[in-house]
Structure formats: structure tokens, C-alpha cells
Write a protein that holds these residues in place. Structure first.
Motif, PDB file in Angstrom:
ATOM      1  N   UNK A 190      35.711 -13.245   8.566  1.00 28.59           N
ATOM      2  CA  UNK A 190      34.278 -13.534   8.658  1.00 28.59           C
ATOM      3  C   UNK A 190      33.493 -12.337   9.210  1.00 28.59           C
ATOM      4  N   UNK A 191      32.212 -12.262   8.834  1.00 29.37           N
ATOM      5  CA  UNK A 191      31.315 -11.201   9.325  1.00 29.37           C
ATOM      6  C   UNK A 191      31.961  -9.823   9.163  1.00 29.37           C
ATOM      7  N   UNK A 192      32.446  -9.550   7.953  1.00 28.27           N
ATOM      8  CA  UNK A 192      33.301  -8.383   7.715  1.00 28.27           C
ATOM      9  C   UNK A 192      32.549  -7.080   7.477  1.00 28.27           C
ATOM     10  N   UNK A 193      31.224  -7.139   7.351  1.00 31.29           N
ATOM     11  CA  UNK A 193      30.472  -5.889   7.280  1.00 31.29           C
ATOM     12  C   UNK A 193      30.917  -4.980   6.149  1.00 31.29           C
ATOM     13  N   UNK A 194      31.265  -3.743   6.505  1.00 26.44           N
ATOM     14  CA  UNK A 194      31.562  -2.712   5.504  1.00 26.44           C
ATOM     15  C   UNK A 194      33.019  -2.705   5.035  1.00 26.44           C
ATOM     16  N   UNK A 195      33.816  -3.654   5.499  1.00 23.24           N
ATOM     17  CA  UNK A 195      35.105  -3.886   4.875  1.00 23.24           C
ATOM     18  C   UNK A 195      36.309  -3.130   5.401  1.00 23.24           C
ATOM     19  N   UNK A 230      38.388  -3.625   7.876  1.00 30.12           N
ATOM     20  CA  UNK A 230      39.554  -4.455   8.194  1.00 30.12           C
ATOM     21  C   UNK A 230      40.099  -5.168   6.953  1.00 30.12           C
ATOM     22  N   UNK A 231      39.204  -5.582   6.067  1.00 36.56           N
ATOM     23  CA  UNK A 231      39.618  -6.243   4.826  1.00 36.56           C
ATOM     24  C   UNK A 231      40.444  -5.303   3.960  1.00 36.56           C
TER      25      UNK A 231
END
Length: 200
Positions: A36-41, A43-44
Motif C-alpha cells: 500500500x501507498x507504494x509511491x514510485x515503486x 519496494x515493489x
């Protein structure tokens, strides 16, 4: 605010994963993860490179654009949705891990969001959280570059995580001083709460 921040050319929190998240995720066997709330990615994309099936969401279109660009550059795929959590189509018991990395939801909805996210986690699934603690306000006054919310109620506490994640075995839960070096907005020494729990 977030669209304005993420519209900068540079990745404002960097492209490397949060260190606590990285350390915890590397201990686990890849499966399905929600960010959630991953912003610019950052960690994803890191999770996807480890072989995780990654879902992420945020309110910022600019954040999503940069996350998908970063994923493309790293030759991985992430499912990134825009919107508020209750309106997104996630399912009960869908995920093996949910990770909240500096995801400071508005205090009026935060507890409900925590409980909703917990329902999306399967039994024996893991929650991983790093959030600025209430003490971080003192650090922010001394060094604004550490970042984090400017008001006390938006900051997190150990007691809050104990209350919101009652049906979890606590693997790690502590408030500690850390040194961050994440892009332009998390620089220096601050105070965080770290939580790792396993759903009963």
C-alpha cells in the motif's frame, strides 16, 4: 501534494528498497505481496526481482508512472492500482505478505485500513511495517530532511500496532532510532516503529 512531489525527474525516495523491508523480505519464500501507498515503486520492483507476485496501490498517478517506468527498466511486472483502499478489488486471504513502508494514512481511517489490510492476508501470512514514530517529530524539528508527517497524530506507536493487529503473533515490534538515506526526503537520523507479525 504527492503528485507534485513525484513529478520531479529524480526518484525522490531513491530506487533502492527500504532496508528494513529488504531484510525482512529476503527471509521469506516468494508468494503474493501487497504494497500500500507504494509511491514510485522502489519496494515493489525489488520484490518483483526476487520473484514475488506484486500488487501495489497509491493515490498518485505520478507515482504510478514512475513505478511502472522503474519496473520496465528492471524487466519486471507489477500490478499497480490507483485509488483508496476500500474501493480497490482486493480479496480476503489473497496475500502472503503485506508491507507498509512509511505508509502514513490519515488518522481518521488508519485503524480501519490496518484491519482491512489484515483481512486480505492469509492465515500464517506476514505483515511488515516501518513507520515514523511519534518521537520523530523531535528529530524532524532538528533536521527537516529526515521527513515524515509534521503532526503528532499522523505518526505511529507500538500501542497502535498492538491494538490494530490483535490477531497476529508478534515476531518483532520496537521503536528505535535509525539513520535513513533514502533519496531526497529521508536523510539523517529519525525515530521509527518496526513491526513484523504473523497472522494467527
Amino acid at each position: 501534494m504527492w503528485d507534485e512531489r513525484y513529478s520531479k525527474q529524480e526518484f525522490v525516495y531513491g530506487t533502492e528498497p527500504n532496508l528494513f523491508f529488504k531484510e525482512q523480505l529476503e527471509k521469506l519464500k516468494p508468494g503474493k505481496i501487497l504494497l500500500p501507498a507504494e509511491g514510485e515503486g522502489r519496494n515493489a520492483v525489488f520484490a518483483a526481482k526476487l520473484g514475488w507476485n506484486v500488487s501495489a496501490f497509491d493515490l498518485s498517478l505520478e507515482g504510478k508512472k514512475k513505478a511502472l517506468k522503474l519496473a520496465d527498466e528492471n524487466k519486471v511486472t507489477i500490478d499497480y492500482q490507483l485509488g483508496e483502499l476500500p474501493k480497490l478489488d482486493y480479496q480476503k486471504d489473497q496475500f502472503d505478505v503485506i508491507a507498509l513502508v512509511f505508509a502514513h494514512f490519515n488518522v481518521k481511517i488508519r485503524s480501519n485500513y490496518h484491519k482491512l489490510l489484515a483481512s486480505y492476508l492469509r492465515k500464517d501470512g506476514f505483515i511488515i511495517i516501518e513507520a515514523f514514530s511519534k518521537k520523530n517529530l523531535e528529530y524532524r524539528i532538528k533536521n527537516p530532511k529526515i521527513g515524515g508527517p509534521r503532526d503528532l497524530e499522523s505518526l505511529c506507536s507500538i500501542e497502535e500496532f498492538k491494538r490494530d493487529f490483535k490477531n497476529f503473533d508478534i515476531i518483532e515490534l520496537e521503536e528505535k532510532e535509525v539513520e535513513l538515506n533514502e533519496g531526497l526526503f529521508h536523510i539523517g537520523i529519525g525515530s521509527v516503529v518496526r513491526f513484523v507479525g504473523r497472522k494467527k
